[in-house]
Design a protein around this motif. Structure first.
Motif, PDB file in Angstrom:
ATOM      1  N   LYS A 290       0.865  -1.108  -0.012  1.00 50.91           N
ATOM      2  CA  LYS A 290      -0.004  -0.128  -0.203  1.00 50.91           C
ATOM      3  C   LYS A 290       0.802   1.186   0.194  1.00 50.91           C
ATOM      4  N   ASP A 291       2.014   1.311   1.000  1.00 47.72           N
ATOM      5  CA  ASP A 291       2.858   2.260   0.935  1.00 47.72           C
ATOM      6  C   ASP A 291       4.111   2.163   0.179  1.00 47.72           C
ATOM      7  N   LYS A 292       4.078   2.459  -0.940  1.00 48.26           N
ATOM      8  CA  LYS A 292       5.406   1.852  -1.911  1.00 48.26           C
ATOM      9  C   LYS A 292       6.944   2.223  -1.504  1.00 48.26           C
ATOM     10  N   THR A 293       6.809   2.989  -0.576  1.00 47.98           N
ATOM     11  CA  THR A 293       8.139   3.524   0.169  1.00 47.98           C
ATOM     12  C   THR A 293       8.470   2.699   1.279  1.00 47.98           C
ATOM     13  N   LYS A 294       7.936   1.883   1.859  1.00 52.98           N
ATOM     14  CA  LYS A 294       8.135   1.070   3.042  1.00 52.98           C
ATOM     15  C   LYS A 294       8.024  -0.192   2.830  1.00 52.98           C
ATOM     16  N   ILE A 295       8.927  -1.132   3.565  1.00 52.24           N
ATOM     17  CA  ILE A 295       8.766  -2.452   3.550  1.00 52.24           C
ATOM     18  C   ILE A 295       9.166  -2.984   4.683  1.00 52.24           C
ATOM     19  N   LYS A 296       8.592  -4.098   5.463  1.00 54.71           N
ATOM     20  CA  LYS A 296       9.026  -4.813   6.609  1.00 54.71           C
ATOM     21  C   LYS A 296      10.217  -5.914   6.398  1.00 54.71           C
ATOM     22  N   VAL A 297      11.296  -5.684   7.357  1.00 52.97           N
ATOM     23  CA  VAL A 297      12.558  -6.330   7.013  1.00 52.97           C
ATOM     24  C   VAL A 297      12.802  -7.144   8.286  1.00 52.97           C
ATOM     25  N   GLU A 298      13.113  -8.721   8.246  1.00 52.97           N
ATOM     26  CA  GLU A 298      13.390  -9.376   9.603  1.00 52.97           C
ATOM     27  C   GLU A 298      14.388 -10.172   9.223  1.00 52.97           C
ATOM     28  N   LEU A 299      15.070 -10.527  10.120  1.00 56.15           N
ATOM     29  CA  LEU A 299      16.080 -11.679  10.055  1.00 56.15           C
ATOM     30  C   LEU A 299      15.635 -12.876  10.721  1.00 56.15           C
ATOM     31  N   GLU A 300      15.566 -13.928  10.150  1.00 59.26           N
ATOM     32  CA  GLU A 300      14.755 -15.213  10.570  1.00 59.26           C
ATOM     33  C   GLU A 300      15.703 -16.515  10.057  1.00 59.26           C
ATOM     34  N   ASP A 301      16.431 -17.298  11.094  1.00 63.13           N
ATOM     35  CA  ASP A 301      17.055 -18.386  10.631  1.00 63.13           C
ATOM     36  C   ASP A 301      18.122 -18.366   9.549  1.00 63.13           C
ATOM     37  N   LYS A 303      18.257 -15.984   7.365  1.00 68.30           N
ATOM     38  CA  LYS A 303      17.485 -15.410   6.193  1.00 68.30           C
ATOM     39  C   LYS A 303      17.011 -13.991   6.470  1.00 68.30           C
ATOM     40  N   ILE A 304      16.876 -13.429   5.479  1.00 68.20           N
ATOM     41  CA  ILE A 304      16.436 -12.026   5.579  1.00 68.20           C
ATOM     42  C   ILE A 304      15.249 -11.865   4.689  1.00 68.20           C
TER      43      ILE A 304
END
Length: 312
Positions: A290-301, A303-304
């Motif tokens: 919906k917001d083309k300028t933001k994205i969620k980033v997480e480190l998991e096992d 993996k990004i």
């Protein structure tokens, strides 16, 4: 050499080093167009590589700057140990004569139509004031397997044969880097494959660094490394999973199809020095942000993970 260059720029194994390279053009109505916006790229001595990208991505601009046909706006561009920002006019002339050779898509830029194949190469040798021009011209025509057509005029030669002569001309000044801008763009696919095989043979025989600019990723499968440029920055690289000699042995044994690009190369995304990553537009589209300028980033096992903040 600029003492402020970082350690990467001082690495002598790279014949071309681009750091945060920027090129801005001004149109006739004074509108600024950004062709390169912070491009980073290192090319090793003796490498056979391709640069791919859509029209307007900045790949031909980069090639012209390596060839000293265009000037960077900002950043650093070191070629064969020379800071191209600091060359005088006389040094640029010497650089063009001694360091680079060009092969263009349009043969009108490579060849003189009223001269024979031999005379075209001899003319190139005359410009660099070399002796024994005929003997050397024949050597270069033989290198590209066209010496049997040495006395033919261009009108008697096919497009592929003319391109071979163009390559011989580009090699006439014994350059350290051969720059090829869409060298297969005006020939059929069979001839294109022959020309790309010729580039590989030349690379292996005389060790010249070859940089090919093309929009066709499938054609680029014959080189050792492919750098993809998008919006003026390096976005990803395709590197060989196996050496070319090992690939040939596998093909001869019928182990896999040589034409399949994905079977020979592995794609890697490029991180710039600040840790920034270009994410392919099709990936972002699939997330339906919906917001083309933001994205969620997480480190998991180890993996990004990237995902829409609205969905998790």
């Amino acid at each position: 050499m600029n003492s402020n260059l970082n350690e990467d720029a001082l690495d002598t194994k790279y014949i071309v080093q681009c750091q945060n390279l920027i090129k801005i053009y001004k149109s006739s109505d004074d509108i600024e167009v950004v062709a390169l916006q912070g491009l980073d790229l290192n090319i090793k001595q003796g490498e056979l590589m391709a640069i791919i990208g859509n029209s307007g991505s900045g790949k031909s601009t980069l090639l012209n700057m390596i060839g000293c046909l265009d000037n960077p706006t900002a950043g650093k561009l070191i070629v064969d140990g020379k800071d191209l920002f600091k060359l005088s006019k006389e040094e640029i002339i010497t650089y063009k004569k001694q360091t680079v050779g060009f092969v263009w898509q349009n043969n009108a830029r490579n060849l003189i139509p009223y001269l024979t194949a031999l005379e075209n190469v001899e003319l190139a040798l005359s410009i660099t004031r070399q002796k024994n021009k005929k003997e050397k011209a024949l050597k270069y025509l033989d290198l590209v397997s066209i010496s049997h057509r040495k006395n033919n005029s261009l009108s008697e030669l096919s497009g592929g044969e003319q391109q071979r002569i163009a390559i011989a001309i580009a090699l006439a000044n014994n350059p350290k880097i051969l720059l090829a801008d869409e060298p297969t763009g005006s020939v059929d696919s069979k001839t294109a494959n022959l020309i790309l095989d010729l580039f590989r043979d030349i690379n292996r025989e005389i060790g010249v660094t070859i940089i090919i600019v093309t929009h066709d990723g499938q054609i680029s499968a014959k080189v050792d490394r492919v750098v993809a440029i998008r919006d003026g920055k390096t976005s990803s690289e395709f590197i060989r999973k196996v050496s070319y000699s090992e690939e040939l042995k596998s093909i001869e044994k019928g182990l896999y199809d040589k034409s399949q690009f994905g079977n020979t190369h592995m794609e890697l995304a490029i991180l710039d020095k600040a840790g920034r990553l270009q994410i392919p537009s099709e990936y972002l589209k699939a997330l339906n942000l919906k917001d083309k300028t933001k994205i969620k980033v997480e480190l998991e096992d180890e993996k990004i993970i990237l995902y829409s903040p609205d969905k998790r």
